[in-house]
Motif scaffolding. Structure first.
Motif, short mmCIF file in Angstrom:
data_model
loop_
_atom_site.label_atom_id
_atom_site.label_comp_id
_atom_site.label_asym_id
_atom_site.label_seq_id
_atom_site.Cartn_x
_atom_site.Cartn_y
_atom_site.Cartn_z
N PRO A 110 -7.88 -41.56 56.19
CA PRO A 110 -6.70 -41.60 55.32
C PRO A 110 -6.55 -42.92 54.58
CG PRO A 110 -6.14 -40.73 57.49
CD PRO A 110 -7.54 -41.23 57.58
N GLU A 111 -7.08 -44.01 55.16
CA GLU A 111 -6.98 -45.32 54.52
C GLU A 111 -7.75 -45.36 53.20
OE1 GLU A 111 -5.65 -45.68 58.53
OE2 GLU A 111 -7.45 -44.75 57.71
N TRP A 112 -8.70 -44.46 53.02
CA TRP A 112 -9.50 -44.44 51.79
C TRP A 112 -8.94 -43.47 50.75
CZ3 TRP A 112 -15.18 -44.31 54.00
CH2 TRP A 112 -15.46 -45.55 54.59
N SER A 113 -8.39 -42.36 51.20
CA SER A 113 -7.86 -41.37 50.26
C SER A 113 -6.97 -40.38 50.99
CB SER A 113 -9.01 -40.61 49.58
OG SER A 113 -8.51 -39.57 48.77
N ASP A 114 -5.93 -39.90 50.30
CA ASP A 114 -5.09 -38.86 50.91
C ASP A 114 -5.64 -37.46 50.61
OD1 ASP A 114 -4.37 -38.38 48.26
OD2 ASP A 114 -2.32 -39.11 48.50
N MET A 115 -6.70 -37.37 49.82
CA MET A 115 -7.40 -36.10 49.56
C MET A 115 -6.45 -35.01 49.06
SD MET A 115 -10.48 -37.00 50.59
CE MET A 115 -11.51 -35.63 51.07
N THR A 116 -5.60 -35.36 48.13
CA THR A 116 -4.60 -34.41 47.66
C THR A 116 -4.89 -33.85 46.27
OG1 THR A 116 -3.27 -36.30 46.91
CG2 THR A 116 -2.71 -35.33 49.05
N ARG A 117 -6.00 -34.23 45.67
CA ARG A 117 -6.37 -33.63 44.38
C ARG A 117 -7.87 -33.37 44.36
NH1 ARG A 117 -4.11 -35.88 38.82
NH2 ARG A 117 -2.45 -34.41 39.33
N LEU A 118 -8.23 -32.22 43.84
CA LEU A 118 -9.63 -31.82 43.69
C LEU A 118 -9.93 -31.68 42.20
CD1 LEU A 118 -12.36 -30.61 44.69
CD2 LEU A 118 -11.19 -28.38 44.73
N VAL A 119 -11.01 -32.30 41.76
CA VAL A 119 -11.45 -32.19 40.37
C VAL A 119 -12.80 -31.51 40.33
CG1 VAL A 119 -12.15 -33.49 38.32
CG2 VAL A 119 -10.18 -34.24 39.62
N ARG A 120 -12.95 -30.58 39.40
CA ARG A 120 -14.24 -29.93 39.16
C ARG A 120 -14.72 -30.35 37.79
NH1 ARG A 120 -15.77 -25.37 36.46
NH2 ARG A 120 -13.61 -24.74 36.17
N ALA A 121 -16.01 -30.70 37.69
CA ALA A 121 -16.58 -31.14 36.43
C ALA A 121 -18.02 -30.64 36.34
CB ALA A 121 -16.55 -32.66 36.32
N SER A 122 -18.60 -30.71 35.16
CA SER A 122 -20.00 -30.37 34.98
C SER A 122 -20.69 -31.47 34.20
CB SER A 122 -20.16 -29.01 34.29
OG SER A 122 -19.55 -29.02 33.02
N VAL A 123 -21.98 -31.62 34.45
CA VAL A 123 -22.77 -32.68 33.83
C VAL A 123 -23.12 -32.29 32.39
CG1 VAL A 123 -24.96 -33.93 33.95
CG2 VAL A 123 -23.69 -33.41 36.05
N LYS A 124 -22.79 -33.17 31.45
CA LYS A 124 -23.17 -32.93 30.05
C LYS A 124 -24.18 -33.95 29.52
CE LYS A 124 -19.05 -35.14 27.98
NZ LYS A 124 -17.90 -34.94 27.07
N ARG A 125 -24.44 -35.01 30.29
CA ARG A 125 -25.54 -35.94 30.03
C ARG A 125 -26.22 -36.20 31.37
NH1 ARG A 125 -24.82 -39.82 25.90
NH2 ARG A 125 -26.78 -40.73 26.65
N GLU A 126 -27.54 -36.10 31.39
CA GLU A 126 -28.27 -36.23 32.65
C GLU A 126 -27.90 -37.52 33.38
OE1 GLU A 126 -29.69 -35.47 29.78
OE2 GLU A 126 -30.88 -33.65 30.03
N LEU A 127 -27.73 -37.39 34.70
CA LEU A 127 -27.32 -38.51 35.53
C LEU A 127 -28.28 -38.70 36.71
CD1 LEU A 127 -23.51 -37.70 35.78
CD2 LEU A 127 -24.45 -39.81 34.81
N LEU A 128 -28.32 -39.93 37.19
CA LEU A 128 -29.02 -40.24 38.43
C LEU A 128 -27.99 -40.51 39.52
CD1 LEU A 128 -31.87 -42.65 37.27
CD2 LEU A 128 -32.13 -40.34 38.19
N ALA A 129 -28.29 -40.06 40.71
CA ALA A 129 -27.39 -40.26 41.85
C ALA A 129 -28.20 -40.62 43.08
CB ALA A 129 -26.57 -39.00 42.11
#
Length: 199
Positions: A110-129
């Protein structure tokens, strides 16, 4: 193939952050001359591997409902759709809200996040992870009342979930250039804490 975040991915500090190491010298353990001896480490991912995110890859990220969607989109920690489905299956099997299930599988105190919002996205420019399994988290609650211990449970396939650390999304305009916003959902803080115990 050209990756929009290649330079940030190549920065040695990005790998440190993916491993859960805080590279800030002001928070390092230093010698009497102020030279860093070693850096604080907790959480992160184990054995991060280079991972390419092609166009159209669907990503999910939990964060705080107090943060704006653009701020959440510029965060570095994400999961792919296969892992999101695994989290939903875990939530269903254990009768947990999505935020609470994600907290357990991704090892997010909980000290890092309350995890109360979820976002969905899609990649439109290639990324490295950097991609890998979550590592144990051990942090002080900061109030003198206890310690948060969240040991990884990667030996249990049902709790094994790969996470992504995508360097460089914090750069001005990077998230907007690399990701297409899909939707966001809000949860209650109580739901995202269900089943969580301080140890």
């Amino acid at each position: 193939m050209s990756f929009i975040n290649q330079n940030d991915f190549n920065d040695p500090q990005s790998l440190m952050r993916a491993r859960g190491v805080d590279p800030n010298p002001d928070r390092a353990f230093s010698d009497t001359d102020g030279n860093p001896l070693f850096y604080a480490k907790t959480g992160g991912i184990m054995n991060p591997k280079r991972h390419e995110l092609p166009l159209g890859t669907v990503l999910f990220r939990f964060g705080s409902s107090k943060a704006s969607v653009p701020d959440l989109m510029s965060g570095c920690w994400w999961i792919e759709q296969t892992e999101f489905r695994k989290m939903l299956s875990f939530a269903h099997q254990h009768n947990l809200p999505a935020g609470a299930a994600m907290r357990q599988l991704a090892l997010v105190p909980p000290e890092w996040s309350d995890m109360t919002r979820l976002v969905r996205a899609s990649v439109k420019r290639e990324l490295l992870a950097f991609r890998g399994l979550g590592n144990s988290v051990h942090i002080d609650t900061g109030d003198g009342l206890g310690v948060v211990n969240m040991p990884h449970q990667n030996d249990n396939p049902a709790r094994r979930m790969n996470q992504l650390y995508i360097p460089g999304l914090w750069q001005p305009g990077a998230a907007n250039a690399a990701l297409s916003y899909g939707s966001d959902f809000t949860f209650s803080a109580e739901e995202s804490m269900r089943g969580f115990l301080y140890l």
